[in-house]
Design a protein around this motif. Structure first.
Motif, mmCIF file in Angstrom:
data_model
loop_
_atom_site.group_PDB
_atom_site.id
_atom_site.type_symbol
_atom_site.label_atom_id
_atom_site.label_comp_id
_atom_site.label_asym_id
_atom_site.label_seq_id
_atom_site.Cartn_x
_atom_site.Cartn_y
_atom_site.Cartn_z
ATOM 1 N N THR A 1 0.985 5.380 0.007
ATOM 2 C CA THR A 1 0.234 6.618 0.257
ATOM 3 C C THR A 1 1.200 7.795 0.262
ATOM 4 O O THR A 1 2.361 7.665 0.661
ATOM 5 N N SER B 1 -5.915 6.508 -6.425
ATOM 6 C CA SER B 1 -6.923 7.387 -5.827
ATOM 7 C C SER B 1 -6.284 8.720 -5.473
ATOM 8 O O SER B 1 -5.213 8.758 -4.841
ATOM 9 N N LYS C 1 0.851 -1.188 0.000
ATOM 10 C CA LYS C 1 0.000 0.000 0.000
ATOM 11 C C LYS C 1 0.887 1.238 0.000
ATOM 12 O O LYS C 1 1.717 1.421 0.888
ATOM 13 N N ARG D 1 -3.586 14.423 -1.157
ATOM 14 C CA ARG D 1 -3.326 13.052 -0.734
ATOM 15 C C ARG D 1 -3.584 12.098 -1.900
ATOM 16 O O ARG D 1 -4.509 12.307 -2.685
ATOM 17 N N SER E 1 -3.148 7.600 -3.055
ATOM 18 C CA SER E 1 -2.849 6.242 -2.601
ATOM 19 C C SER E 1 -3.046 5.260 -3.752
ATOM 20 O O SER E 1 -3.855 5.497 -4.652
ATOM 21 N N GLU F 1 1.407 12.421 0.379
ATOM 22 C CA GLU F 1 0.765 13.707 0.642
ATOM 23 C C GLU F 1 1.623 14.837 0.087
ATOM 24 O O GLU F 1 2.842 14.705 -0.036
ATOM 25 N N GLU G 1 -7.100 12.718 -3.861
ATOM 26 C CA GLU G 1 -8.043 13.522 -3.085
ATOM 27 C C GLU G 1 -7.604 14.986 -3.104
ATOM 28 O O GLU G 1 -6.425 15.292 -2.973
ATOM 29 N N ASP H 1 -2.290 0.670 -4.648
ATOM 30 C CA ASP H 1 -1.736 -0.636 -4.312
ATOM 31 C C ASP H 1 -0.892 -1.132 -5.469
ATOM 32 O O ASP H 1 -1.149 -0.803 -6.628
#
Length: 407
Positions: free
Chosen positions: A92, A135, A90, A114, A116, A94, A137, A118
């Motif tokens: 992630t 994804s 995973k 942010r 993310s 920012e 945001e 996989d």
């Protein structure tokens, strides 16, 4: 002697077992060490691949506040023996910021609060690195004005950049809550902005257009837009020239934000072109169209072909057919903001071959119509970008005929 022969054979067997044991231990130790090194290399490798992809694919300087990679519960030895297949890490991050061609005098091309995704560890060291789903945001996209981007030579090795473009392949991108901003050529002018509620891209391969499904909010007039179509391939040299085509629907657009008119607009159609220059065809309806000075409401229906310049918001009306009440109109012209002007100039040609006088009076005057009959009209209508009310600055140049008229 028989005993000496047996002792010698046993001694050789022990030595062989010791050699096998030492060799096996060394092999296992080598596997463990190799697996440990491999596990340690995965995290920086994923980071480097992601940064190379962003730098090359978007021709931008990249800043990243933080990036974390959560590894699955997988022993280093098992990771080596299975090549990581089936184990997913995973990722992630920012504070992602990309400055197109290193320009810091413009807002960043992309800013993401942010993100993310996989990744299957079995594909990490393969080319390209496969990312099934990304994804994003709170993403802001600023499209620079066309023709005003410096030709910076970030790398003399073009082969490196071409290779870097294919290091990562993303199947699906989901954007939640973002903003698309198309910057004007004149920095003093207000940019065009669209609030993105949801945007989904699906890619079919390198160098081909992606399909998209979007929900966004139009700024002026404010209304909800739903659109589907294709986007790309991405033009890193001229982002505003990236191809775009699709179909749209606009719901509940409130025309009262404009000074002189009111009503709720609904429109559907299709478009094609580029981010900063689109041609559109469609239809629109306003069941309660009215001028604020009169307040009388009439149904308005239109079919149109137009061109929108996203760098300045200018709109050219190639061919517009409208029906206001029972009156048919043909309109052409444009809504243009000229150099040095704060507001836009409306300059259109209007043709009414056979209109209803009652519709004209209902639209223009309070109360019931003062006159009935048929009207034919050929005229040029101009509303210059002055501070006065519409009726004080309206310029009309043309001629009309009335038949069967009576008060």
């Amino acid at each position: 002697m028989p005993g000496a022969g047996i002792s010698s054979a046993m001694s050789k067997k022990r030595r062989l077992l010791i050699v096998i044991g030492v060799t096996g231990a060394a092999a296992i130790t080598g596997l463990v060490v190799s697996a440990t090194i491999l596990a340690r290399q995965i995290k920086p490798y994923i980071r480097d691949q992601a940064m190379d992809y962003l730098r090359a694919g978007f021709d931008s300087e990249v800043e990243l506040a933080s990036l974390s990679i959560s590894m699955p519960s997988f022993s280093s030895l098992k990771l080596l023996l299975t090549s990581g297949s089936g184990a997913r890490a995973k990722v992630t991050g920012e504070g992602l910021i990309m400055h197109h061609q290193g320009r810091r005098d413009l807002p960043p091309l992309v800013a993401v609060r942010r993100f993310s995704f996989d990744v299957d560890l079995g594909t990490v060291f393969k080319s390209p690195l496969i990312v099934p789903h990304l994804s994003l945001e709170n993403m802001e996209i600023h499209i620079p004005p066309q023709g005003e981007r410096p030709n910076l030579k970030l790398s003399a090795d073009k082969n490196f950049w071409e290779a870097a473009r294919s290091t990562v392949f993303i199947h699906v991108v989901d954007i939640r809550e973002g903003k698309l901003v198309i910057l004007p050529k004149d920095s003093k002018k207000k940019p065009m902005e669209f609030d993105l509620h949801r945007l989904r891209f699906e890619s079919a391969g390198f160098g081909v257009a992606m399909t998209y499904d979007a929900e966004l909010r139009n700024s002026r007039p404010p209304g909800e837009i739903r659109s589907r179509g294709t986007f790309g391939p991405w033009r890193s040299d001229e982002p505003g020239s990236t191809p775009l085509r699709g179909e749209y629907s606009l719901e509940d657009a409130d025309l009262s934000v404009f000074p002189a008119i009111g009503g709720i607009l609904r429109s559907t159609g299709n478009f094609e072109g580029a981010l900063d220059h689109l041609s559109a065809k469609g239809q629109a309806s306003v069941p309660d169209f009215h001028l604020k000075q009169s307040g009388n409401r009439l149904p308005l229906e239109t079919q149109f072909e137009l061109v929108v310049d996203g760098t300045n918001g200018n709109t050219l009306l190639n061919d517009v057919f409208a029906k206001l009440g029972h009156t048919h109109l043909w309109i052409h012209g444009g809504v243009i903001k000229n150099e040095g002007e704060v507001r836009r100039t409306i300059n259109t040609g209007v043709s009414i071959p056979r209109g209803d006088m009652r519709d004209i009076f209902r639209l223009a005057m309070r109360g019931p119509p003062l006159m009935e009959g048929q009207v034919a009209l050929e005229t040029r209508v101009q509303i210059p970008p002055l501070d006065q009310k519409v009726r004080e600055k309206l310029v009309v140049d043309g001629r009309f005929w009335i038949s069967g008229g009576k008060f």
